[in-house]
Design a protein around this motif. Sequence first.
Motif, PDB file in Angstrom:
ATOM      1  N   LEU A 130      -9.266  -0.008 -20.460  1.00  0.00           N
ATOM      2  CA  LEU A 130      -9.481  -0.041 -19.014  1.00  0.00           C
ATOM      3  C   LEU A 130      -8.893   1.194 -18.355  1.00  0.00           C
ATOM      4  O   LEU A 130      -9.524   1.815 -17.492  1.00  0.00           O
ATOM      5  CB  LEU A 130      -8.853  -1.308 -18.430  1.00  0.00           C
ATOM      6  CG  LEU A 130      -8.825  -1.402 -16.897  1.00  0.00           C
ATOM      7  CD1 LEU A 130     -10.242  -1.421 -16.336  1.00  0.00           C
ATOM      8  CD2 LEU A 130      -8.054  -2.652 -16.454  1.00  0.00           C
ATOM      9  N   VAL A 181     -11.155   8.402 -16.219  1.00  0.00           N
ATOM     10  CA  VAL A 181     -12.431   9.123 -16.158  1.00  0.00           C
ATOM     11  C   VAL A 181     -13.000   9.053 -14.742  1.00  0.00           C
ATOM     12  O   VAL A 181     -13.457  10.064 -14.183  1.00  0.00           O
ATOM     13  CB  VAL A 181     -13.433   8.542 -17.177  1.00  0.00           C
ATOM     14  CG1 VAL A 181     -14.840   9.101 -16.926  1.00  0.00           C
ATOM     15  CG2 VAL A 181     -13.004   8.854 -18.603  1.00  0.00           C
ATOM     16  N   GLU A 182     -12.953   7.862 -14.152  1.00  0.00           N
ATOM     17  CA  GLU A 182     -13.472   7.684 -12.793  1.00  0.00           C
ATOM     18  C   GLU A 182     -12.647   8.483 -11.788  1.00  0.00           C
ATOM     19  O   GLU A 182     -13.197   9.128 -10.885  1.00  0.00           O
ATOM     20  CB  GLU A 182     -13.462   6.202 -12.419  1.00  0.00           C
ATOM     21  CG  GLU A 182     -14.039   5.924 -11.039  1.00  0.00           C
ATOM     22  CD  GLU A 182     -14.076   4.446 -10.706  1.00  0.00           C
ATOM     23  OE1 GLU A 182     -14.597   4.097  -9.627  1.00  0.00           O
ATOM     24  OE2 GLU A 182     -13.574   3.638 -11.513  1.00  0.00           O
ATOM     25  N   ARG A 199      -8.330   4.126 -19.654  1.00  0.00           N
ATOM     26  CA  ARG A 199      -9.130   5.318 -19.982  1.00  0.00           C
ATOM     27  C   ARG A 199     -10.334   5.407 -19.046  1.00  0.00           C
ATOM     28  O   ARG A 199     -10.672   6.492 -18.551  1.00  0.00           O
ATOM     29  CB  ARG A 199      -9.587   5.272 -21.433  1.00  0.00           C
ATOM     30  CG  ARG A 199      -8.473   5.487 -22.457  1.00  0.00           C
ATOM     31  CD  ARG A 199      -9.042   5.646 -23.864  1.00  0.00           C
ATOM     32  NE  ARG A 199      -8.013   5.687 -24.874  1.00  0.00           N
ATOM     33  CZ  ARG A 199      -7.296   6.770 -25.183  1.00  0.00           C
ATOM     34  NH1 ARG A 199      -7.536   7.909 -24.539  1.00  0.00           N
ATOM     35  NH2 ARG A 199      -6.367   6.733 -26.122  1.00  0.00           N
ATOM     36  N   GLU A 200     -10.979   4.278 -18.791  1.00  0.00           N
ATOM     37  CA  GLU A 200     -12.118   4.262 -17.869  1.00  0.00           C
ATOM     38  C   GLU A 200     -11.671   4.637 -16.461  1.00  0.00           C
ATOM     39  O   GLU A 200     -12.369   5.383 -15.746  1.00  0.00           O
ATOM     40  CB  GLU A 200     -12.766   2.874 -17.868  1.00  0.00           C
ATOM     41  CG  GLU A 200     -13.443   2.493 -19.173  1.00  0.00           C
ATOM     42  CD  GLU A 200     -13.945   1.057 -19.164  1.00  0.00           C
ATOM     43  OE1 GLU A 200     -13.774   0.382 -18.128  1.00  0.00           O
ATOM     44  OE2 GLU A 200     -14.501   0.609 -20.182  1.00  0.00           O
ATOM     45  N   GLN A 201     -10.518   4.118 -16.048  1.00  0.00           N
ATOM     46  CA  GLN A 201      -9.996   4.425 -14.717  1.00  0.00           C
ATOM     47  C   GLN A 201      -9.705   5.907 -14.567  1.00  0.00           C
ATOM     48  O   GLN A 201      -9.972   6.498 -13.520  1.00  0.00           O
ATOM     49  CB  GLN A 201      -8.724   3.606 -14.449  1.00  0.00           C
ATOM     50  CG  GLN A 201      -8.957   2.122 -14.296  1.00  0.00           C
ATOM     51  CD  GLN A 201      -7.666   1.322 -14.254  1.00  0.00           C
ATOM     52  OE1 GLN A 201      -6.638   1.740 -14.801  1.00  0.00           O
ATOM     53  NE2 GLN A 201      -7.692   0.165 -13.616  1.00  0.00           N
TER      54      GLN A 201
END
Length: 217
Positions: free
Chosen positions: A120, A126-127, A122-124
Amino acid sequence: MRALIHVIDDDPDIRDSIGCLLSSIDLDFVCYANANAFLDAPNTGQPGCILMDLRMPDMSGLELQRLCATRPQHKPVIFLTGHADVDASVCAMQQGAIEFLTKPVNDELLLQKVREAVALNREQQVEANRHASIIARIVLLSPRERDVLNGIFDGCSNKRIAQRLGISPKTVELHRANVMRKMHADSLASLVRMCMEVRDAFDFDAGDRLDEQAKAS
């Protein structure tokens, strides 16, 4: 970039136990005996999560969670507690915790939640990086280009934007082409999507605020 797990617990046996568990799957971690030690530590920017005790002597886990939420690049929080507390659990989840586990916790369950939290985060990141990039592009626009972009975002035609700004439609076309190039937009739809992603900062009368956000990123 390798993940880094932050373990905050005043019980040294718990810290050692969790550290051994994380080491078993080759995860990097750092342990803190209290909340202040964690707050004083430098933020490396690595993806990861925070495993924290609910009850600590200097500052409760809930208090620390609230402080963490105000810091840049804050991490997902997993609570570990030796005392089942429904009210605290509800409060923690309302404040954004991704899990509330009661000690002793099953090793496989804890590792699963840690993996989910790292994914999660890592996704945050990137965003967040994408948003920072979009804001930085907006900051590079001239004031007139921002005015044109504002009109595009409002769904106005070139003629309507020209009337609003008191310039010719041909001048609007030139500014529009510059906006598309500087924003790295390959279509009007992609330009609008980018603006939607950072709509909280989409106020061209507040250029200082956009500049501050770009610097903070």
